[in-house]
Scaffold this motif. Structure first.
Motif, PDB file in Angstrom:
ATOM      1  N   PRO A 151      28.091  15.403  -6.135  1.00 31.66           N
ATOM      2  CA  PRO A 151      27.623  14.352  -7.036  1.00 31.66           C
ATOM      3  C   PRO A 151      26.104  14.208  -6.990  1.00 31.66           C
ATOM      4  N   PHE A 152      25.545  13.734  -8.108  1.00 35.17           N
ATOM      5  CA  PHE A 152      24.116  13.497  -8.218  1.00 35.17           C
ATOM      6  C   PHE A 152      23.846  12.010  -7.965  1.00 35.17           C
ATOM      7  N   VAL A 153      22.754  11.733  -7.247  1.00 32.40           N
ATOM      8  CA  VAL A 153      22.462  10.356  -6.839  1.00 32.40           C
ATOM      9  C   VAL A 153      21.020  10.016  -7.203  1.00 32.40           C
ATOM     10  N   ALA A 154      20.824   8.806  -7.711  1.00 35.03           N
ATOM     11  CA  ALA A 154      19.481   8.297  -7.995  1.00 35.03           C
ATOM     12  C   ALA A 154      19.291   6.956  -7.303  1.00 35.03           C
ATOM     13  N   TYR A 155      18.102   6.757  -6.748  1.00 40.24           N
ATOM     14  CA  TYR A 155      17.717   5.478  -6.163  1.00 40.24           C
ATOM     15  C   TYR A 155      16.533   4.951  -6.964  1.00 40.24           C
ATOM     16  N   GLN A 156      16.698   3.766  -7.551  1.00 43.39           N
ATOM     17  CA  GLN A 156      15.582   3.184  -8.295  1.00 43.39           C
ATOM     18  C   GLN A 156      14.606   2.553  -7.309  1.00 43.39           C
ATOM     19  N   VAL A 157      13.321   2.870  -7.487  1.00 41.03           N
ATOM     20  CA  VAL A 157      12.294   2.410  -6.548  1.00 41.03           C
ATOM     21  C   VAL A 157      11.142   1.748  -7.296  1.00 41.03           C
ATOM     22  N   THR A 158      10.464   0.882  -6.577  1.00 35.54           N
ATOM     23  CA  THR A 158       9.249   0.252  -7.069  1.00 35.54           C
ATOM     24  C   THR A 158       8.243   0.235  -5.928  1.00 35.54           C
ATOM     25  N   CYS A 159       7.199  -0.582  -6.040  1.00 32.21           N
ATOM     26  CA  CYS A 159       6.167  -0.641  -5.008  1.00 32.21           C
ATOM     27  C   CYS A 159       6.488  -1.720  -3.981  1.00 32.21           C
ATOM     28  N   GLY A 160       6.464  -1.357  -2.720  1.00 28.70           N
ATOM     29  CA  GLY A 160       6.562  -2.312  -1.630  1.00 28.70           C
ATOM     30  C   GLY A 160       5.301  -2.224  -0.781  1.00 28.70           C
ATOM     31  N   ILE A 161       4.556  -3.334  -0.665  1.00 35.60           N
ATOM     32  CA  ILE A 161       3.317  -3.310   0.112  1.00 35.60           C
ATOM     33  C   ILE A 161       3.609  -3.687   1.560  1.00 35.60           C
ATOM     34  N   THR A 162       3.036  -2.920   2.480  1.00 37.48           N
ATOM     35  CA  THR A 162       3.282  -3.100   3.901  1.00 37.48           C
ATOM     36  C   THR A 162       2.133  -3.821   4.590  1.00 37.48           C
ATOM     37  N   LEU A 163       0.913  -3.340   4.378  1.00 39.07           N
ATOM     38  CA  LEU A 163      -0.254  -3.947   5.010  1.00 39.07           C
ATOM     39  C   LEU A 163      -1.501  -3.587   4.217  1.00 39.07           C
ATOM     40  N   THR A 164      -2.544  -4.396   4.402  1.00 46.35           N
ATOM     41  CA  THR A 164      -3.822  -4.145   3.745  1.00 46.35           C
ATOM     42  C   THR A 164      -4.801  -3.546   4.745  1.00 46.35           C
ATOM     43  N   TYR A 165      -5.773  -2.785   4.236  1.00 47.77           N
ATOM     44  CA  TYR A 165      -6.687  -2.043   5.101  1.00 47.77           C
ATOM     45  C   TYR A 165      -8.017  -2.763   5.363  1.00 47.77           C
ATOM     46  N   GLY A 166      -8.351  -3.757   4.549  1.00 46.99           N
ATOM     47  CA  GLY A 166      -9.603  -4.468   4.758  1.00 46.99           C
ATOM     48  C   GLY A 166      -9.446  -5.593   5.765  1.00 46.99           C
ATOM     49  N   GLY A 167     -10.503  -5.874   6.514  1.00 48.42           N
ATOM     50  CA  GLY A 167     -10.410  -6.937   7.507  1.00 48.42           C
ATOM     51  C   GLY A 167     -11.733  -7.204   8.182  1.00 48.42           C
ATOM     52  N   LEU A 168     -11.662  -7.464   9.479  1.00 46.20           N
ATOM     53  CA  LEU A 168     -12.836  -7.830  10.264  1.00 46.20           C
ATOM     54  C   LEU A 168     -13.369  -6.633  11.047  1.00 46.20           C
ATOM     55  N   ALA A 169     -14.674  -6.641  11.289  1.00 41.86           N
ATOM     56  CA  ALA A 169     -15.300  -5.606  12.118  1.00 41.86           C
ATOM     57  C   ALA A 169     -15.200  -5.996  13.580  1.00 41.86           C
ATOM     58  N   ILE A 170     -14.768  -5.047  14.412  1.00 45.23           N
ATOM     59  CA  ILE A 170     -14.760  -5.257  15.861  1.00 45.23           C
ATOM     60  C   ILE A 170     -15.504  -4.112  16.540  1.00 45.23           C
ATOM     61  N   ASP A 171     -15.901  -4.340  17.797  1.00 43.97           N
ATOM     62  CA  ASP A 171     -16.524  -3.272  18.583  1.00 43.97           C
ATOM     63  C   ASP A 171     -15.501  -2.711  19.570  1.00 43.97           C
ATOM     64  N   GLU A 172     -15.965  -1.851  20.460  1.00 42.95           N
ATOM     65  CA  GLU A 172     -15.040  -1.192  21.381  1.00 42.95           C
ATOM     66  C   GLU A 172     -14.437  -2.144  22.403  1.00 42.95           C
ATOM     67  N   GLN A 173     -14.978  -3.361  22.508  1.00 42.77           N
ATOM     68  CA  GLN A 173     -14.394  -4.388  23.368  1.00 42.77           C
ATOM     69  C   GLN A 173     -13.404  -5.266  22.594  1.00 42.77           C
ATOM     70  N   ALA A 174     -13.151  -4.925  21.347  1.00 42.42           N
ATOM     71  CA  ALA A 174     -12.314  -5.704  20.434  1.00 42.42           C
ATOM     72  C   ALA A 174     -12.930  -7.057  20.112  1.00 42.42           C
ATOM     73  N   CYS A 175     -14.242  -7.183  20.307  1.00 46.31           N
ATOM     74  CA  CYS A 175     -14.964  -8.407  19.978  1.00 46.31           C
ATOM     75  C   CYS A 175     -15.369  -8.363  18.505  1.00 46.31           C
ATOM     76  N   VAL A 176     -15.127  -9.452  17.785  1.00 48.46           N
ATOM     77  CA  VAL A 176     -15.492  -9.518  16.381  1.00 48.46           C
ATOM     78  C   VAL A 176     -17.010  -9.515  16.245  1.00 48.46           C
ATOM     79  N   GLN A 177     -17.502  -8.752  15.271  1.00 51.31           N
ATOM     80  CA  GLN A 177     -18.936  -8.679  15.008  1.00 51.31           C
ATOM     81  C   GLN A 177     -19.323  -9.638  13.887  1.00 51.31           C
ATOM     82  N   ASN A 178     -20.543 -10.169  13.968  1.00 56.76           N
ATOM     83  CA  ASN A 178     -21.038 -10.980  12.863  1.00 56.76           C
ATOM     84  C   ASN A 178     -21.741 -10.090  11.841  1.00 56.76           C
ATOM     85  N   GLU A 179     -22.225 -10.694  10.778  1.00 56.32           N
ATOM     86  CA  GLU A 179     -22.834  -9.910   9.702  1.00 56.32           C
ATOM     87  C   GLU A 179     -24.104  -9.198  10.143  1.00 56.32           C
ATOM     88  N   GLU A 180     -24.719  -9.647  11.233  1.00 55.65           N
ATOM     89  CA  GLU A 180     -25.905  -8.992  11.780  1.00 55.65           C
ATOM     90  C   GLU A 180     -25.546  -7.844  12.721  1.00 55.65           C
TER      91      GLU A 180
END
Length: 485
Positions: free
Chosen positions: A412-441
């Motif tokens: 038998p032939f099978v079709a699954y109807q699909v749409t867009c599911g969003i998982t996570l966004t890529y934009g966020g806050l800047a951190i350094d190697e200590q995981a400390c948030v950086q300010n705009e400077e």
């Protein structure tokens, strides 16, 4: 170690829990503030399959993570290996070489040590049989660099971490929405939560991105993104990111990019913890068509771990923001459990003509021609092998399939109807190697740390499967240790 040092952790998913455990282990008094009610705890992590991407040198490293691995499993499995160079290169290539080199170097270097630390905290890891391996000639062959998952999936992961956090004395407060941060671009001294000020020596932000914020999706991702279904937590709306930006934190990363997948068209608008695995990621085993009956991309360009995170954006651009994954009897037998969830938008018929009649809105004539042309274009000389890039391809089509091309010919032939599911966004806050948030400077904001999906700079365009949980754990552990000190 000083128990008088108070650390606030905002969020209650994998990154937040790893941060809380790490801070408590390093002597701090820790309070977690979770926006969701107790019954919806765990953030996006609870909605995942629990897969972690990590460096490993063959079966001996797998044995360290899975101490109860049996001899039979060892002999019947080819785990391969995944070295630091390959992990780093995957992160670079999939981001178009935009990923923050300091952060991804740390992520790669600390991946295995962090998973071993998590194992010590009570998280149980297993080989990802069924979802990340195919049985070929009687052996389980792992593919795509993703080999390890947590027992019980995402829910099992967060439950194990909660048990450890609570054993260490971490206090968890539910229905606590952080509205503002107390401080300025140089130093943070607490939060405003549910209208009340709560002071602390350090604050760790781990409350996810903004994938559940309809307005922000359109603002930053573009037109049409208000129509996407939310795969995970409905509580990740970006309010904590905004609170940090409001006092001068630096935004970082791919604000116009996100992780989005083929998602069941019949799924709820928000993730349903009772019905997980509604994504449909094994399109590599068949073909995908839109309402015009046309294929619109190369389903076999790479392993699903390296392509699945951009498929939601691809289907959203198609007519009506929907389409169908098409399989025949040869492929349905090896589709994983995500294709067997209740209420799936699944259609089956004994002929392609009868199947097309069930696909509302599809151009039947064009669909049948697409399948016929695809079948005729396959190089039958190359043997089919789903565990490797087998080179079994088509030639001469507008969108050739580069690997795993098999004729859609056995009912038998099978079709699954699909749409867009969003998982996570890529934009966020800047951190350094200590995981400390950086300010705009570009300076560290004293007392403010971040981990998890609200950290920017790790992913652009595409995402290697399993990297998200690993990065959340790595930077959560770093943030917790530094906040406690």
């Amino acid at each position: 170690m000083n128990k008088s040092r108070h650390v606030l952790v905002v969020g209650a998913g994998n990154a937040a829990l790893c941060a809380a455990i790490s801070a408590a282990e390093n002597g701090a008094r820790v309070t977690m503030l979770e926006r969701a009610p107790a019954g919806a705890r765990g953030g996006n992590s609870a909605f995942t399959g629990g897969c972690f991407r990590t460096v490993y040198d063959g079966v001996e490293d797998i044995k360290k993570l899975v101490p109860d691995l049996t001899e039979e499993e060892r002999l019947s499995s080819d785990f391969g290996h995944y070295d630091a160079e390959k992990f780093y290169l995957d992160l670079c290539e999939l981001s178009g070489y935009r990923a923050d080199p300091v952060l991804i170097d740390l992520l790669v270097e600390q991946s295995l040590p962090t998973l071993l630390w998590m194992s010590d905290q009570g998280v149980r890891f297993l080989p990802a049989y069924g979802r990340q391996s195919f049985k070929v000639d009687g052996r389980n062959i792992f593919w795509g660099g993703l080999t390890i998952e947590t027992a019980g999936g995402g829910i099992g992961l967060v439950d194990a971490l909660f048990r450890r956090a609570e054993a260490l004395g971490v206090e968890v407060h539910y229905d606590h929405k952080v509205e503002r941060l107390l401080g300025d671009r140089h130093h943070v001294r607490g939060v405003v939560v549910n209208g009340d000020e709560l002071l602390a020596d350090a604050v760790i932000l781990a409350a996810g991105g903004f994938h559940a914020n309809t307005e922000w999706r359109v603002r930053y991702l573009g037109q049409g993104w208000d129509l996407a279904k939310v795969r995970g937590s409905r509580y990740n709306t970006g309010n904590v990111i905004q609170a940090a930006l409001d006092i001068g934190a630096r935004s970082h990363g791919n604000w116009s990019g996100c992780h989005s997948v083929f998602f069941d068209a019949g799924a709820d608008d928000f993730g349903n913890i009772a019905i997980l695995n509604q994504q449909k990621n094994y399109f590599t085993l068949g073909i995908v068509v839109n309402r015009d009956g046309q294929r619109f991309f190369d389903e076999g360009s790479d392993f699903r771990n390296y392509t699945y995170s951009k498929m939601g954006a691809a289907i959203l651009k198609q007519p009506g923001g929907t389409g169908w994954q098409i399989f025949d009897a040869q492929s349905t037998t090896i589709l994983p459990d995500e294709y067997r969830v209740p209420r799936a938008a699944r259609f089956e018929a004994e002929t392609l003509e009868a199947l097309a009649a069930k696909l509302e809105g599809i151009d039947t004539e064009a669909f049948l021609k697409t399948v016929a042309d695809f079948n005729l274009a396959i190089d039958e000389a190359a043997p089919f092998n789903p565990a490797v890039k087998d080179g079994r391809r088509t030639s001469g089509l507008a969108n050739d399939k580069s690997n795993w091309a098999r004729a859609i010919s056995e009912p038998p032939f099978v079709a699954y109807q699909v749409t867009c599911g969003i998982t996570l966004t890529y934009g966020g806050l800047a951190i350094d190697e200590q995981a400390c948030v950086q300010n705009e400077e570009g300076e560290p904001m004293g007392g403010l740390y971040a981990a998890g999906e609200l950290v920017g700079g790790l992913y652009y365009d595409r995402y290697p499967g399993g990297a998200g949980l690993t990065s959340g754990s790595v930077f959560g552990r770093i943030a917790g240790a530094n906040a406690a000190s």
